[in-house]
Write a protein that holds these residues in place. Sequence first.
Motif, PDB file in Angstrom:
ATOM      1  N   ILE A  46      77.707 -41.972 109.584  1.00 18.63           N
ATOM      2  CA  ILE A  46      78.390 -42.234 110.305  1.00 18.63           C
ATOM      3  C   ILE A  46      79.066 -40.940 110.985  1.00 18.63           C
ATOM      4  O   ILE A  46      78.551 -40.350 110.177  1.00 18.63           O
ATOM      5  N   PRO A  71      78.302 -37.865 114.047  1.00 16.30           N
ATOM      6  CA  PRO A  71      78.884 -36.846 114.641  1.00 16.30           C
ATOM      7  C   PRO A  71      78.615 -36.409 116.462  1.00 16.30           C
ATOM      8  O   PRO A  71      77.837 -36.877 116.553  1.00 16.30           O
ATOM      9  N   ASN A 120      77.751 -33.899 117.713  1.00 18.86           N
ATOM     10  CA  ASN A 120      76.478 -32.951 118.327  1.00 18.86           C
ATOM     11  C   ASN A 120      74.984 -33.379 118.338  1.00 18.86           C
ATOM     12  O   ASN A 120      74.057 -32.023 118.507  1.00 18.86           O
ATOM     13  N   VAL A 128      71.105 -35.717 113.384  1.00 14.50           N
ATOM     14  CA  VAL A 128      72.449 -36.320 112.666  1.00 14.50           C
ATOM     15  C   VAL A 128      71.493 -38.289 112.104  1.00 14.50           C
ATOM     16  O   VAL A 128      71.859 -38.068 110.760  1.00 14.50           O
ATOM     17  N   TRP A 158      68.980 -37.663 109.774  1.00 11.70           N
ATOM     18  CA  TRP A 158      69.125 -37.003 108.255  1.00 11.70           C
ATOM     19  C   TRP A 158      69.114 -38.020 107.430  1.00 11.70           C
ATOM     20  O   TRP A 158      68.365 -38.200 106.583  1.00 11.70           O
ATOM     21  N   LYS A 208      77.133 -45.688 112.711  1.00  9.76           N
ATOM     22  CA  LYS A 208      78.424 -45.936 113.608  1.00  9.76           C
ATOM     23  C   LYS A 208      78.382 -44.664 114.237  1.00  9.76           C
ATOM     24  O   LYS A 208      78.259 -43.512 113.849  1.00  9.76           O
ATOM     25  N   ASP A 213      85.035 -46.024 117.000  1.00  8.69           N
ATOM     26  CA  ASP A 213      86.036 -45.169 116.728  1.00  8.69           C
ATOM     27  C   ASP A 213      86.117 -45.776 115.164  1.00  8.69           C
ATOM     28  O   ASP A 213      85.911 -46.387 114.391  1.00  8.69           O
ATOM     29  N   VAL A 272      85.123 -47.616 111.707  1.00 11.56           N
ATOM     30  CA  VAL A 272      84.929 -46.233 110.263  1.00 11.56           C
ATOM     31  C   VAL A 272      85.823 -47.052 109.271  1.00 11.56           C
ATOM     32  O   VAL A 272      85.189 -47.573 108.311  1.00 11.56           O
ATOM     33  N   VAL A 314      78.585 -37.142 108.707  1.00  7.03           N
ATOM     34  CA  VAL A 314      79.066 -36.384 109.114  1.00  7.03           C
ATOM     35  C   VAL A 314      79.986 -35.815 110.692  1.00  7.03           C
ATOM     36  O   VAL A 314      80.387 -36.793 111.036  1.00  7.03           O
ATOM     37  N   TYR A 337      88.981 -37.480 104.735  1.00  2.00           N
ATOM     38  CA  TYR A 337      89.769 -38.151 105.175  1.00  2.00           C
ATOM     39  C   TYR A 337      88.574 -39.731 104.431  1.00  2.00           C
ATOM     40  O   TYR A 337      89.019 -40.917 103.889  1.00  2.00           O
ATOM     41  N   PHE A 379      80.247 -34.850 105.439  1.00  5.32           N
ATOM     42  CA  PHE A 379      79.555 -33.049 105.447  1.00  5.32           C
ATOM     43  C   PHE A 379      81.007 -33.418 106.572  1.00  5.32           C
ATOM     44  O   PHE A 379      81.591 -33.881 107.630  1.00  5.32           O
ATOM     45  N   ALA A 389      82.579 -26.353 110.066  1.00  7.77           N
ATOM     46  CA  ALA A 389      81.744 -24.949 109.522  1.00  7.77           C
ATOM     47  C   ALA A 389      82.536 -23.951 110.077  1.00  7.77           C
ATOM     48  O   ALA A 389      83.291 -23.841 111.226  1.00  7.77           O
ATOM     49  N   CYS A 445      76.565 -27.207 113.303  1.00  8.68           N
ATOM     50  CA  CYS A 445      77.387 -26.886 112.916  1.00  8.68           C
ATOM     51  C   CYS A 445      77.004 -25.920 111.490  1.00  8.68           C
ATOM     52  O   CYS A 445      77.009 -25.509 110.887  1.00  8.68           O
ATOM     53  N   ASN A 497      79.552 -23.678 105.189  1.00  8.61           N
ATOM     54  CA  ASN A 497      78.066 -24.267 105.081  1.00  8.61           C
ATOM     55  C   ASN A 497      76.847 -23.176 105.241  1.00  8.61           C
ATOM     56  O   ASN A 497      75.931 -23.487 104.686  1.00  8.61           O
ATOM     57  N   SER A 524      83.297 -27.689 103.394  1.00 10.93           N
ATOM     58  CA  SER A 524      81.491 -28.211 104.863  1.00 10.93           C
ATOM     59  C   SER A 524      80.769 -29.485 103.938  1.00 10.93           C
ATOM     60  O   SER A 524      80.135 -30.225 104.320  1.00 10.93           O
TER      61      SER A 524
HETATM   62  P1  NAD Z   1      84.404 -35.940 114.642  1.00 11.82           P
HETATM   63  O1  NAD Z   1      85.476 -35.580 112.928  1.00 11.82           O
HETATM   64  O2  NAD Z   1      85.586 -35.321 115.832  1.00 11.82           O
HETATM   65  O3  NAD Z   1      83.454 -37.180 114.733  1.00 11.82           O
HETATM   66  C1  NAD Z   1      83.038 -37.729 114.053  1.00 11.82           C
HETATM   67  C2  NAD Z   1      82.619 -39.098 113.738  1.00 11.82           C
HETATM   68  O4  NAD Z   1      84.012 -39.666 113.054  1.00 11.82           O
HETATM   69  C3  NAD Z   1      82.495 -40.187 114.330  1.00 11.82           C
HETATM   70  O5  NAD Z   1      81.334 -41.091 114.534  1.00 11.82           O
HETATM   71  C4  NAD Z   1      83.950 -40.417 115.041  1.00 11.82           C
HETATM   72  O6  NAD Z   1      83.605 -41.723 116.249  1.00 11.82           O
HETATM   73  C5  NAD Z   1      84.785 -40.373 114.467  1.00 11.82           C
HETATM   74  N1  NAD Z   1      86.319 -40.423 113.971  1.00 11.82           N
HETATM   75  C6  NAD Z   1      86.423 -39.401 115.017  1.00 11.82           C
HETATM   76  N2  NAD Z   1      87.491 -39.654 114.389  1.00 11.82           N
HETATM   77  C7  NAD Z   1      88.290 -40.496 113.578  1.00 11.82           C
HETATM   78  C8  NAD Z   1      89.200 -40.719 112.842  1.00 11.82           C
HETATM   79  N3  NAD Z   1      90.352 -40.582 113.101  1.00 11.82           N
HETATM   80  N4  NAD Z   1      88.650 -41.748 111.665  1.00 11.82           N
HETATM   81  C9  NAD Z   1      88.065 -42.388 111.357  1.00 11.82           C
HETATM   82  N5  NAD Z   1      86.752 -41.872 112.210  1.00 11.82           N
HETATM   83  C10 NAD Z   1      86.990 -40.885 113.221  1.00 11.82           C
HETATM   84  O7  NAD Z   1      83.361 -34.684 114.832  1.00 11.82           O
HETATM   85  P2  NAD Z   1      82.878 -35.046 115.996  1.00 11.82           P
HETATM   86  O8  NAD Z   1      83.462 -33.636 116.580  1.00 11.82           O
HETATM   87  O9  NAD Z   1      82.275 -36.112 116.238  1.00 11.82           O
HETATM   88  O10 NAD Z   1      81.937 -33.115 115.597  1.00 11.82           O
HETATM   89  C11 NAD Z   1      81.948 -32.402 115.566  1.00 11.82           C
HETATM   90  C12 NAD Z   1      82.269 -32.048 113.861  1.00 11.82           C
HETATM   91  O11 NAD Z   1      80.861 -32.325 112.846  1.00 11.82           O
HETATM   92  C13 NAD Z   1      82.096 -30.423 113.890  1.00 11.82           C
HETATM   93  O12 NAD Z   1      83.287 -29.731 113.294  1.00 11.82           O
HETATM   94  C14 NAD Z   1      80.755 -30.042 113.257  1.00 11.82           C
HETATM   95  O13 NAD Z   1      81.118 -29.269 112.384  1.00 11.82           O
HETATM   96  C15 NAD Z   1      80.965 -31.011 112.258  1.00 11.82           C
HETATM   97  N6  NAD Z   1      79.660 -31.154 111.650  1.00 11.82           N
HETATM   98  C16 NAD Z   1      78.825 -30.962 110.483  1.00 11.82           C
HETATM   99  C17 NAD Z   1      77.828 -30.798 110.523  1.00 11.82           C
HETATM  100  C18 NAD Z   1      77.529 -30.395 108.625  1.00 11.82           C
HETATM  101  O14 NAD Z   1      76.073 -30.905 108.492  1.00 11.82           O
HETATM  102  N7  NAD Z   1      78.570 -29.860 107.977  1.00 11.82           N
HETATM  103  C19 NAD Z   1      76.310 -31.448 111.180  1.00 11.82           C
HETATM  104  C20 NAD Z   1      76.907 -32.041 112.246  1.00 11.82           C
HETATM  105  C21 NAD Z   1      78.134 -31.486 112.361  1.00 11.82           C
END
Ligand code: NAD
Length: 500
Positions: free
Chosen positions: A150, A152, A154, A159, A162, A177, A209, A213, A228, A236, A251, A254, A285, A413, A458
């Motif tokens: 699953i 993000p 960015n 990702v 990875w 996803k 969404d 998940v 991530v 969660y 993950f 940060a 991140c 991180n 992180s």
């Molecule tokens: P996000 O947490 O909003 O979403 C991440 C994933 O979770 C998406 O696929 C989204 O559809 C799903 N999701 C969103 N809300 C959900 C919910 N309530 N229940 C279940 N799944 C849900 O993150 P984002 O805005 O897409 O990405 C940015 C974040 O990701 C930043 O906090 C960034 O630091 C973090 N990030 C961390 C790393 C790392 O390696 N630590 C790498 C990249 C991004």
Amino acid sequence: MSSTLTDTLQHWINNAAYSADERTGQIYNPATGEVTRTVQLASKATTEVAIAAAVEAFPKWRDTSLARRTAIMFNFRQLLAERKGELAAIITAEHGKVLDDALGEVARGLEVVELACNAPYLLKGEYSQNASTGVDVQSLRQPVGVSAIISPFNFPAMVPLWFFPVAIAAGNAVVLKPSEKDPTASIWLAQLFAEAGLPEGVLNVVHGDKESVDTLLTDSRVNSVSFVGSTPIAQYVYSTGTAHGKRVQAFGGAKNHMLVLPDADLDLAADMAVNAGFGAAGERCMAISVVVALESIADELVAKIAERAKTLRVGDGTRGCDMGPLITGEHKAKVAGYIDAGVEAGAELVIDGRSGTVDAEGEGFFLHPTMFDKVGTDMSIYTDEIFGPVLSVVRVDSFNEGIEIINSSPYGNGTAIFTNDGGAARRFEDEIQVGMVGVNVPIPVPVGYHSFGGWKASLFGDQHAYGPEGFKFFTRNKVVTKRWLDPSHGGINLGFPQND
Ligand code: NAD
């Protein structure tokens, strides 16, 4: 290749477009503010179809020879290297990051595909002959089964890359996803892998969404989850997935600090603070969001960063600009709200990014580089992950105070130190409570053959991404102790087995 790139993006199951859902999300071009297509959002039932495809594909793929699996991985690597420009254009169109940066993202993803081409070497087990008289012991690594990934918004290509090349090279079947905000890159990658010869059902992509998940987290047929995203969702995912008996690596967010000591090359430090603070509009991140400067050089460093940041061209990523837009209008408003809050809290606004010239058509989601000086560690611009082009400077009186501030952060991180003092750098490496550390390197994302992962809030779970730990995560260790009967067979003995 373009068969599924229709106005409504569909899922990808069993190497074919799959359409079932009426619920859709909107995909923007963040540089123009326009909706460019919609994406189907998977129901529980659709997600279950993808899981079933992976369940069916898994045994056959697991039993496919290493030679065959590796040949397909090499094909995929070749196609991806040849067509990386297409993927970078998709990333820029949906995420907004500038083309050069998108190409950099693809290059870092490609590194992991190259690592996965070494799977036969990395999956080799261990063998001890004659551990006891006539008894041999073998450790082998077997795939976990069905792996959910699953990701993000960015890094819409890097990702996913990875994880899925490692999972698949290790013999697993995957349900990916991706973020519903920029999902086309994942579909493009899955189609390319099919073109490279990947059998049906080994890599499936569902868009969605929380509903999809939650299905992946609770379905008993899913064996592992790699997530991530932001810290609250990572927590969660970790608690729900592990409560349902899955192996989970989640993950999170940060807040990365860069400590600058008085003996550092301040021009280098200023260049790196600008690159790492404002690259990808701060939506990384591993972005630097806090510069921790020793008081004696803080004025000079702040002036150097400001001078450079003001030269950045902001606009559409296809036009050779330095910095693109934020992902959505909502996120832009959230980041601008933090700038307002920083001013209200009394931080010194050195560069105000809330207005400025933009090289783009339409109403894109742009902010300009912003920098605050004299930031307090109780202010929301310091405590919260902003995920935008906002750099905070915190002034300290000593090296020890700098280390204490970084170690007090709930996140762990990435971090960096800028200095020419080897002894100080060595102490920093040793004492800092952060998973990835740079010495005169601002974004220390490990190369593909080391593993990526932060500490504290992180990362939830104990295995990092890709590298040797990635292969560990996607396999289970099995130890076989064996004896072939020979004249030493000694009859019945109820005592606990001892080695002799
Ligand atoms: P996000 O947490 O909003 O979403 C991440 C994933 O979770 C998406 O696929 C989204 O559809 C799903 N999701 C969103 N809300 C959900 C919910 N309530 N229940 C279940 N799944 C849900 O993150 P984002 O805005 O897409 O990405 C940015 C974040 O990701 C930043 O906090 C960034 O630091 C973090 N990030 C961390 C790393 C790392 O390696 N630590 C790498 C990249 C991004």
